[in-house]
Each structure stands twice: as structure tokens, then as C-alpha cells.
Write an enzyme that holds these catalytic residues in place. Structure first.
Site, PDB file in Angstrom:
ATOM      1  CB  ILE A 287    -103.877  24.346  14.758  1.00 39.99           C
ATOM      2  CG1 ILE A 287    -103.108  24.748  13.295  1.00 39.99           C
ATOM      3  CG2 ILE A 287    -103.652  23.123  15.437  1.00 39.99           C
ATOM      4  CD1 ILE A 287    -101.645  24.908  13.522  1.00 39.99           C
ATOM      5  CG  ASP A 331    -111.621 -21.570  14.777  1.00 37.35           C
ATOM      6  OD1 ASP A 331    -111.610 -22.404  13.903  1.00 37.35           O
ATOM      7  OD2 ASP A 331    -111.500 -21.848  15.898  1.00 37.35           O
ATOM      8  CD  GLU A 714    -111.783  29.786  17.898  1.00 37.17           C
ATOM      9  OE1 GLU A 714    -112.253  29.134  18.923  1.00 37.17           O
ATOM     10  OE2 GLU A 714    -110.911  29.493  17.109  1.00 37.17           O
ATOM     11  CB  THR A 744    -115.727  26.916  26.611  1.00 36.29           C
ATOM     12  OG1 THR A 744    -115.269  27.464  25.233  1.00 36.29           O
ATOM     13  CG2 THR A 744    -115.466  28.266  27.678  1.00 36.29           C
ATOM     14  CG  ASP A 745    -115.416  24.568  21.613  1.00 31.96           C
ATOM     15  OD1 ASP A 745    -116.333  25.062  22.179  1.00 31.96           O
ATOM     16  OD2 ASP A 745    -114.931  24.726  20.677  1.00 31.96           O
TER      17      ASP A 745
END
Length: 918
Positions: A287, A331, A714, A744-745
Site C-alpha cells: 500500500i 455569461d 520492495e 525517501t520517496d
């Protein structure tokens, strides 16, 4: 009884019946009765819709689908034994929610500061005396006084009126002021009854007394506000898209968790409980916890950039919705045009003079054959300018602030005549001293003329008359040509009539100028009637005027068309004026269909749906009809942005996917209904905001690709661990995964969120609703291209350390300093691979070197931050234990720093091979 019928009765009944019905008189109400009615009807104010409570507004930032996913993810992390991870995820959620709440609260405060519409005080008749009261305390039956410049505080029937002109553009979109008298006439269009005035409109000229029959929410102004408040709010396209993305990511994460649990039992022979905990860790790992705060901060950056472009965004998600816009319902008055009446031509029988410059400022000149001409140089021009300036009750006050708008004390039409005279070099105040005004015959809507009488010399007076062409020319029997007066012939009339018709066909309004010199000794000017004064006039010529388009509108419309965005004019103005402006600014071709409000009422839903597929303009439409047009467009699958400034625009603003109100001229009701407020009332700012919205969506997709890319490397170590049956020790821990996702991201992803707009973004069609954030292209890039390459490199880094320590002759280390260094290298390899990936994600097709390797400084700040963070994690004792890291060798650092270079080169070759022809 029908509310429209009640309004009709107040207009058509004799004034004595109106007094009887309202139980009032010319002396107004008594103070006691007024107090009693105030208790009965309530204060005379537009009540805002019940606002969301501060607590509700606060908590909604913590219950979006993505936020709920993070709450669950944190709980799962805690349950799986990683308490620190769970707490960190929850902290991210809390910080993100607090930031979102602060951002939208700041926008709300800015909006509230802009709101100021109804007058504060009004001069009413109470107990038979004039008293100044708070406008909020005005009640039905109150008699009040109006004069030029007043905002009208209630819906009312006129008791008396002199030269009354009312600007109703805020209510009906009509750019031309309405003439008001005590006599009833239904007029043309909405709210056009000649003897009624409406709350929220403005007195342009003249004076009047009126009796209020509706106040507060019972006024037409209030009814439109009520209609707006009843509309339910729907989720923005971005909210819907993020909800969809959350579901997709949840399904992916849970599916992977189940697969990993089964694999752990089958290959590594884990007991069920241990396999379940392992699977929970993998779900958390898959996630992207950093996605929600990155989206929020990226939108906030967009809000900040749009503020610099004069667009105040009330809700963060509105930024991206603008980028999806397929249709703008706009308008006309004050949005596409300047709402500043301007003279363009002066016509006399001998010459046509051109007047340059726009608006209520002396920013142009009068020209003949493209050469500047002063009024003294031509006798006919001299006389016409003299009439236009002296037969005039309006004053134009220059703005006191730099860049501000001049203040008009009077009517727009007369203001344009004043400015025209100034452009010709005419000094009105100086000339008035020489030719003082003796008497005025005020304008009325029946004869459509106004005259003033001035001292001409010791023995003569002069009558100046201006008005509509047809109503002035019929009073003339002479004409001035080259300063000489001669009889007006039938040919002269035909030439003038033809010219007037040509101007009308161009959407220009004309005003005729005439005069007559009378002997002051033989004529008592006080005994002159309108009939005897306005006869045997000398015709001089015409002035032609219009509310000019905003200068920047031409390029803005062109850019919208290039971007595949359709613009539909929806106005309360006439069909001819609407089409003329639309064609002039390039909004439509001359073949566009113009549908009036009456015609729209007769159309079926299917007919309207079909009409909206072609070139179409809507004119003389009521507020509920604007709303209907917007709703039908949405049913056709369009993403609709609706613009406007008047009360009449509010229902459409609220219904639209994006409502855009004018901040300077907009009403409170319009601003409350809108999602975005233009602080400079400039249509071009909408185009700049759409461009920003498109950039935001493009950037969200870029950093989504970037964030998802790290999920593959990962997970890859865990896959090897499982498939090897545990022979390859787990090369990465859950806390190290969190280091990438939330550490870090984050900053490089934010840098991507601020990536400059691609040059061709406004030459692409709007994004289709069927095109989602997580599409095939993102999946291929993130999982099968960048992710796969990063996975191979990170595992190579793992084996690189083990090789230095004797592998394959020596078994892979499963603990100790070698194992710690190997897992640290896996973490480092992912981080340094992500350096290359963030640079690669900046462009889809174009070379990063063509765009500029260092053009986005924020990305480089993020890269420096992640390298420093990684360094701190590897050398700080307490953090080493928490994140399972250790100090690296110089050769390890050399390996890591070399990683991004080949990755960038490989991606550059791919872009060149795939897109070089394009």
C-alpha cells in the site's frame, strides 16, 4: 398564489391598491409597525445555506477512502507486530488531514473577505419623516428613497421616478440599463417590468421613491439564492478517481498478501499464524502510504500557483477538475466583455469618425482616416461632442488605486459619451461655465429622449437633445453638414436610417444627437413643454457603442478551442448582441444557432440535448434555464465549468462540476455557489487555471508511477525468500520498506507534483472520464519496466555484498554484520534506482535533457534529501537498530552512485526508439 403572479399584480395594480395590500401609505410605516413586521418577516438579508460545522469540515479530511485505507493499514501493521510502522502510518494520515483542513479553511477566509453586496444603509420614510436605517431592518410596506449610485435593498414598486435608470446585469445579465417609470409596461426579458425594481441591482441615474413588497429571502435575489442552496454537492472527478484507485490498490495488496501467505506455507513451511503475520506485512508494504499526502501537497501547490494567476480555489480537488473540463458555459456581460460601454464610431452625414480605446478611461483618440482629430478641427464633430457631453447627467471618477476601475455616477451609456468627448479633447467643466445649464427635460422610456437647455449667448439659448435614432430623427426637420444648417431631406433620412441599420446588424447601439437654438427674449424656457422644446431640431449625427470584449478574450477562446474545450455563451442579453459578440471573439461561427429563453422553454429534453451537440448560443435566459443547460450538458457526459458574476448565474455555478465566479464584480450568492473565484474577473485566468489543472493531473499520474515503481523491488526480495524455500534470507525488512514509502520517496514525488506544464498540454483534448489514473500505461511503466529493472538491480546489490564475503562458496548470510550490510545495500539500491526513476518520470515521450535536466530544482532538493536521509540511517546508532541498517563500505557507495546513470540512459534510448518520429 404563484409567486410570479403576485409580482405581476404588484406591477399592474394601481399604486393605491399596492398601498392598501401592504397596509402602508406615502408617509411610510410607523416605527412600531416596522418593528412588528421585522419580527414577522425577519431581517432583510440573504441567509447563507447552513454551513458545514467546523468539526464536520475537520473530520471529513480523515475519512476519504484513501485515508480509511491508511487507518486500516496502520492497524494491520500494529497487529502484525510492527507497532512503530503502524504509528508512523497513522501519523502520516493525521498530518495530511490537518494540512487539508488548514488549506481549505484559508481559502474560505479569503472567500468571506470578498463577499460584500447588499447596501448597509437606506433612506426610508418612517412616521412620515426621512430616516436612515440599516438595510437589514427594511420590511415589506416600507417606503424608501433611491438616487444614482444606490444599491436597491428590496423588491419594490415605484411611487415616483425621475430619469430612473437601473443596472440589472447582476440579476438578468442584461448589459444595457433598464429605464424605470411609474407606468407599467412588461418590457422584454426577465425582470423587465418598468415600474418594479429589484434587490441587489443598482441605480445608474435618476431618483425615485418606492414601496417594498418583498425583502430578504422572499426577493427574486433571495429566491435564486434559495434555489442554489437546495442543490446537493457531488464528489469531484478527482475524488471519484482516487476512490477508484484506492479500491484497485486494496485489491492488489490483499491479493498479493493471500498469494504470499499461501507461498509461505507451501514453500517455507511456515505455520499458518506466522504465514498470516508475514502476509499482513506484505499487504502493508504494497500500500503506497505516501500517495495521499503527496496528492494533497501537489494539489496545494496547484492552488498556490493558481492564486498567482488570479484564481482563488476554495477546495483542493477543484484544481484537477478544471483540467478535465470539456465545456465552459459562460455569461457574457462582465465575463467575456468588460461591462464598460464604449463608443466606437461617430457618424455624421459627411464623415465616419473612429474612436479608439475601451472602457471608462481616456485611453484613446478620435480619428478620421486613421489620423487623430480634435473636436475643434471639424464643426460637426464639435457640435456632436458638445451635445453628448453637456446633455448628460453622469460623472466618471478616476480610480484612486493603481489598476482599479473608475467609478461611474450615472449610467454606462452616458459615461461612454463623457469619455468619448474627453478623447476628442473636450473639457466639459470648462464649457459648462461658458454654457450653463438652465433646465433639464429628463429621459423617459416612452419618448426615449433627454434634453437640456443651456445659455448660448446674451440673446439665445440652445436645446441639446439625445436619444434613440428613430425617436430623435422624427423630431428633426434640419441637418448640420460641415457646420452649415440646411433642410433635412428624405434622402438624408434614408442614408441615416441605412447607416443606423448597418450598425445595429453589427450589434452596436446607436444614439442620435440634435439641437435647436431659440431666442431667449421671445421664449420662456420654463414654459416649454417636452413637445414644444423637442421639435424642429437640427440633426447632427450618431454615436455607436457596445460593451467591448475583454482584450485578452480572443487568445483565451483560441486556446480553449485548441484544447478541445467548447465554450457556450449563456446570457440574459438580446439574441443579436449575444451572437455579434460570440462571432466577434471567435466563440462560434456565423452559422451558430441562437436559442432564446422562450424557445428553450418549448424544447424537449431530447431536442436540447441534440442542440447542445452543435454550435449554440443561449440568449434572454432565466436563472433556472442556465441551470437546465448545465445539467443537460452533464447528462451528455460533459465535464462542465460555468462562469458568471450575477445572482442569475448562481444556480448554474452550483450545479456545474466547476463553478467560477468573478471576485471583483461578483455577487455574494455567486461567490458562495462557486468552487473558484477569479480575483481579476478575467476570462483568460480561467484558461490559465485549466492549464494548471491539466498539469496537476499529469503530475499526479507521474508521481503515482514513481511511487508504485518502488513497490516492485520492495516485494521482490520476499518473493525470492519464498520461492527459495528460505534458502535466500529475507533481503529487506518491513521498516526498510516504510523508509522508502514515507521517507525517501516523498520529497522527489512532491517535486514531480510541481513539474512545469508541458508545452503542448493545451493542444491536447480533455481527459476522457473512462481514462483512469491507474491505467495500462502506468501499470506497464511502474511494474514491468521501471519496477522490474529496479528489482533486478536491488537483488544484484544484495548478492554484490555476499560475493565480497565468499558467496557462492559460503552460504548467504542470514544474520550478523554481512547480512545487515546486504539488506542495507538492497535499501540503498532501491533509493538510488528511484533517483533515476524520478528523472525518467518527468517526461513521457520527450528527452529529459531536452526539457532540462536541472529545470525542476525541487526534484533535486528531494534527491539530495533522500541521499542524506539514507546516510543518516546507516551511521546513526539508534536508527541502525530500528531500521536494520549498518555502515557501508566505500565500494558500496561507489556502486550505488553509479546506479542512476545507466537507468537514465536506458530510458532515454527507449523514448528515442518509441517516439522519435512523433
Amino acid at each position: 398564489m404563484d409567486e410570479n403572479k403576485i409580482r405581476e399584480l404588484y406591477a399592474q395594480n394601481d399604486i393605491s391598491e399596492v398601498f392598501t395590500n401592504l397596509q402602508s401609505s406615502t408617509d411610510g410605516l410607523s416605527s412600531e409597525e416596522a418593528a412588528s413586521r421585522l419580527g414577522k418577516y425577519g431581517p432583510n438579508q440573504i441567509q447563507k445555506a447552513r454551513e458545514e460545522s467546523e468539526w464536520k469540515a475537520f473530520f471529513k479530511n480523515f475519512i476519504s477512502m484513501m485515508a480509511i485505507l491508511l487507518w486500516i493499514s496502520g492497524a494491520v501493521a500494529m497487529f502484525s507486530g510492527t507497532l512503530e510502522l503502524g504509528i508512523a502510518i497513522w501519523l502520516v494520515n493525521i498530518i495530511n488531514g490537518l494540512f487539508s483542513f488548514w488549506q481549505e479553511r484559508a481559502a474560505k477566509k479569503a472567500t468571506d473577505a470578498l463577499n460584500n453586496m447588499l447596501p448597509t444603509y437606506v433612506e426610508a420614510i418612517r412616521d412620515g419623516k426621512k430616516v436612515q436605517i440599516d438595510a437589514k431592518k427594511l420590511v415589506p410596506g416600507d417606503v424608501f428613497v433611491l438616487q444614482a449610485g444606490n444599491s436597491i435593498p428590496a423588491d419594490a414598486r415605484l411611487i415616483s421616478a425621475s430619469s430612473m435608470q437601473v443596472d440589472q446585469s447582476a440579476l438578468n445579465g442584461e448589459s444595457v440599463p433598464e429605464s424605470k417609470t411609474t407606468d407599467y409596461s412588461p418590457g422584454e426579458g426577465s425582470y423587465a417590468e418598468t415600474n418594479l425594481v429589484y434587490s441587489g441591482t443598482t441605480v445608474g441615474a435618476g431618483t425615485a421613491r418606492a414601496i417594498a413588497f418583498a425583502t430578504g429571502m422572499n426577493t427574486e435575489f433571495g429566491k435564486i439564492a434559495k434555489l442554489t442552496q437546495k442543490q446537493n454537492k457531488v464528489d469531484s472527478p478527482l475524488t471519484q478517481e482516487l476512490n477508484r484507485l484506492t479500491k484497485q490498490l486494496s485489491i492488489i495488496a490483499v491479493s498479493i498478501g493471500i498469494v504470499f501467505m499461501i507461498a509461505a506455507i507451501a514453500f517455507v513451511k511456515y505455520p499458518f499464524a506466522k504465514a498470516f503475520i508475514f502476509a499482513l506485512g506484505m499487504i502493508v508494504a504494497f500500500i503506497p502510504e505516501g500517495l495521499l499526502p503527496t496528492v494533497t501537497l501537489s494539489l496545494a501547490q496547484g492552488v498556490k500557483r493558481m492564486a498567482k494567476k488570479h484564481a482563488l480555489v476554495k477546495e483542493l480537488n477543484s484544481v484537477e477538475t478544471l483540467g478535465e473540463t470539456t465545456v465552459i458555459c459562460s455569461d457574457k456581460t462582465g465575463t467575456l466583455t468588460q461591462n464598460q460601454m464604449t463608443i466606437h464610431y461617430i457618424w455624421t452625414l459627411k464623415n465616419e469618425f473612429q474612436v479608439t480605446g475601451n472602457g471608462y478611461e481616456n485611453n484613446g483618440q478620435v480619428e478620421l482616416n486613421k489620423k487623430q482629430l480634435w473636436y475643434e478641427e471639424n464643426p460637426d464633430l464639435h457640435k456632436l461632442v458638445q451635445i453628448a457631453s453637456l446633455d448628460n447627467d453622469t460623472a466618471v471618477q478616476p480610480s484612486k488605486t493603481k489598476g482599479g476601475k473608475p467609478k461611474i455616477l450615472g449610467t454606462p451609456t452616458e459615461a461612454s459619451l463623457i469619455i468619448m468627448a474627453e478623447k476628442a479633447g473636450f473639457d466639459r467643466q470648462k464649457v459648462l461655465v461658458k454654457f450653463p445649464r438652465l433646465r433639464e427635460l429628463p429621459f423617459d422610456s416612452d419618448r426615449k429622449r433627454m434634453s437640456t437647455i443651456h445659455r448660448w449667448n446674451d440673446t439665445q439659448d440652445i436645446i441639446f437633445t439625445k436619444g434613440s435614432f428613430s425617436d430623435v430623427i422624427k423630431q428633426c426637420d434640419q441637418i448640420q453638414v460641415d457646420g452649415e444648417v440646411r433642410p433635412l431631406t428624405e434622402d438624408d433620412r434614408n442614408v441615416a436610417d441605412k447607416r443606423n441599420a448597418e450598425y445595429a446588424a453589427k450589434g452596436l447601439r446607436s444614439m442620435a444627437m440634435a439641437y435647436r437654438i431659440i431666442d431667449s427674449k421671445d421664449t420662456d424656457i420654463n414654459k416649454l413643454t417636452i413637445e414644444t422644446a423637442e421639435e424642429h431640431l437640427v440633426f447632427v449625427g450618431l454615436t455607436t457603442m457596445s460593451d467591448p470584449p475583454r482584450p485578452e478574450i480572443y487568445n483565451a477562446v483560441k486556446r480553449c478551442h485548441e484544447a478541445g474545450i467548447k465554450i457556450i455563451m449563456v446570457t440574459g442579453d438580446s439574441k443579436l448582441t449575444a451572437k455579434t459578440v460570440a462571432v466577434q471573439i471567435g466563440l462560434t461561427s456565423d452559422k451558430a444557432r441562437v436559442i432564446s429563453g422562450v424557445e428553450l422553454n418549448k424544447m424537449s429534453d431530447d431536442e436540447l440535448r441534440e442542440a447542445l451537440k452543435g454550435e449554440v448560443i443561449f440568449a434572454r435566459v432565466a436563472p433556472e434555464q442556465k441551470y437546465k443547460v448545465v445539467k443537460t450538458l452533464q447528462e451528455n457526459g460533459e465535464i462542465v465549468a460555468s462562469t458568471g458574476d450575477g445572482v442569475n448565474d448562481a444556480p448554474a455555478l452550483k450545479q456545474a462540476d466547476i463553478g467560477i465566479a468573478m471576485g471583483m464584480t461578483g455577487t455574494d450568492v455567486a461567490k458562495d455557489a462557486a468552487n473558484i473565484i477569479l480575483t481579476d474577473d478575467n476570462f483568460a485566468s480561467i484558461v490559465a487555471a485549466i492549464e494548471e489543472g491539466r498539469a496537476v493531473y499529469s503530475n499526479i499520474r507521474k508521481f503515482l508511477t514513481y511511487i508504485l515503481t518502488s513497490n516492485v523491488p520492495e516485494a521482490f526480495p520476499s518473493i525470492l525468500f519464498l520461492l527459495s524455500g528460505g534458502l535466500i534470507p529475507l533481503p529487506m525488512t518491513v521498516m526498510q520498506i516504510l523508509t522508502v514509502d514515507l521517507g525517501t520517496d516523498m520529497l522527489p514525488a512532491l517535486g514531480l507534483g510541481g513539474e512545469p506544464v508541458d508545452p503542448d498540454v493545451m493542444k491536447q483534448p480533455p481527459r476522457k472520464r473512462s481514462e483512469h489514473l491507474l491505467n495500462r500505461s502506468v501499470i506497464i511503466k511502474a511494474f514491468l519496466w521501471y519496477g522490474l529493472i529496479s528489482s533486478i538491480i536491488s537483488i544484484c546489490a544484495y548478492f554484490f555484498v555476499n560475493m565480497q564475503n565468499g558467496w557462492p562458496k559460503v552460504a548467504l548470510a542470514s544474520s550478523g554484520s554481512v547480512y545487515m550490510r546486504a539488506t542495507t545495500m538492497v535499501l540503498g539500491a532501491i533509493i538510488f534506482s528511484q533517483i533515476a526513476n524520478v528523472l525518467n518520470c518527468r517526461t513521457n515521450k520527450v528527452s529529459i535533457f531536452k526539457k532540462g535536466l536541472f529545470s525542476n530544482r525541487n526534484i533535486w532538493y528531494g534527491i539530495i534529501f533522500e541521499i542524506l536521509l539514507f546516510l543518516v540511517l546507516t551511521v546513526t546508532p539508534g536508527l541502525q537498530q530500528l531500521f536494520n541498517t549498518t555502515r557501508l563500505m566505500p565500494i558500496d557507495w561507489l556502486f550505488l552512485f553509479c546506479l542512476p546513470i545507466p537507468l537514465v540512459i536506458i530510458d532515454e534510448i527507449k523514448k528515442w526508439l518509441l517516439y522519435r518520429e512523433k
